[in-house]
Write a protein that holds these residues in place. Sequence first.
Motif, PDB file in Angstrom:
ATOM      1  N   ALA A  50       0.702  -1.244  -0.170  1.00  0.00           N
ATOM      2  CA  ALA A  50       0.001  -0.024   0.049  1.00  0.00           C
ATOM      3  C   ALA A  50       0.873   1.238  -0.257  1.00  0.00           C
ATOM      4  O   ALA A  50       0.493   2.121  -0.823  1.00  0.00           O
ATOM      5  N   ASP A  51       2.001   1.402   0.906  1.00  0.00           N
ATOM      6  CA  ASP A  51       2.748   2.618   0.734  1.00  0.00           C
ATOM      7  C   ASP A  51       3.760   2.657  -0.453  1.00  0.00           C
ATOM      8  O   ASP A  51       3.783   3.672  -0.952  1.00  0.00           O
ATOM      9  N   ARG A  54       1.623   3.927  -3.547  1.00  0.00           N
ATOM     10  CA  ARG A  54       1.448   5.304  -3.342  1.00  0.00           C
ATOM     11  C   ARG A  54       2.543   6.088  -3.837  1.00  0.00           C
ATOM     12  O   ARG A  54       2.569   7.055  -4.141  1.00  0.00           O
ATOM     13  N   ALA A  55       3.849   5.614  -3.311  1.00  0.00           N
ATOM     14  CA  ALA A  55       4.878   6.250  -3.579  1.00  0.00           C
ATOM     15  C   ALA A  55       5.642   6.102  -5.038  1.00  0.00           C
ATOM     16  O   ALA A  55       6.597   6.824  -5.285  1.00  0.00           O
TER      17      ALA A  55
END
Length: 178
Positions: A50-51, A54-55
Amino acid sequence: LERFAESDILYPESAIQERVADIAGQISEDYRDCNPVLISVLRGGTVFLADLMRALDTPHAIDFIATYRPVFDPAASVHPPVKILADVRIPLEGRDVIVVEGIVGTGYTLRYVLNYLELSHPRSVSIATMFNRRVERKFYFPIRYSGFQLADEYVVGYGLDHGQKFRNLPFVARWSKE
């Protein structure tokens, strides 16, 4: 959160997020025009996925694979088999695949997943893990993107659990039974 003393916290949220940004930058550069498929190994890799997604600064797809491997009994002479509980849905043939793991230890499960994904004939397969545990790896495979090294101790947080608890912690801490 009160259960964990500051001395138990190995990697605070800020260090984890900084490392996620570094890994995302590397992946974005390496796969600039490739549209890779990020496949999270459920469940421990979901927070990292998830992180990471997004990055990322490049187009990508995501999917999931769920596995199950009973805990190894050292008294047994054979490791229990890994089973696929949920398969990826995106066709992988000719695609660049990045397997996203929360933690890599001995390599039994990851070896099985890599061999299984190769049956779909992807163009390439690489590994991204947030935590690389320093244990005697039973199988060698290059880990292209690695966040942090962990000693051979039990940890929780950032997707890693104990009895389905503590995955939601934004940091990684030592787990003790006390």
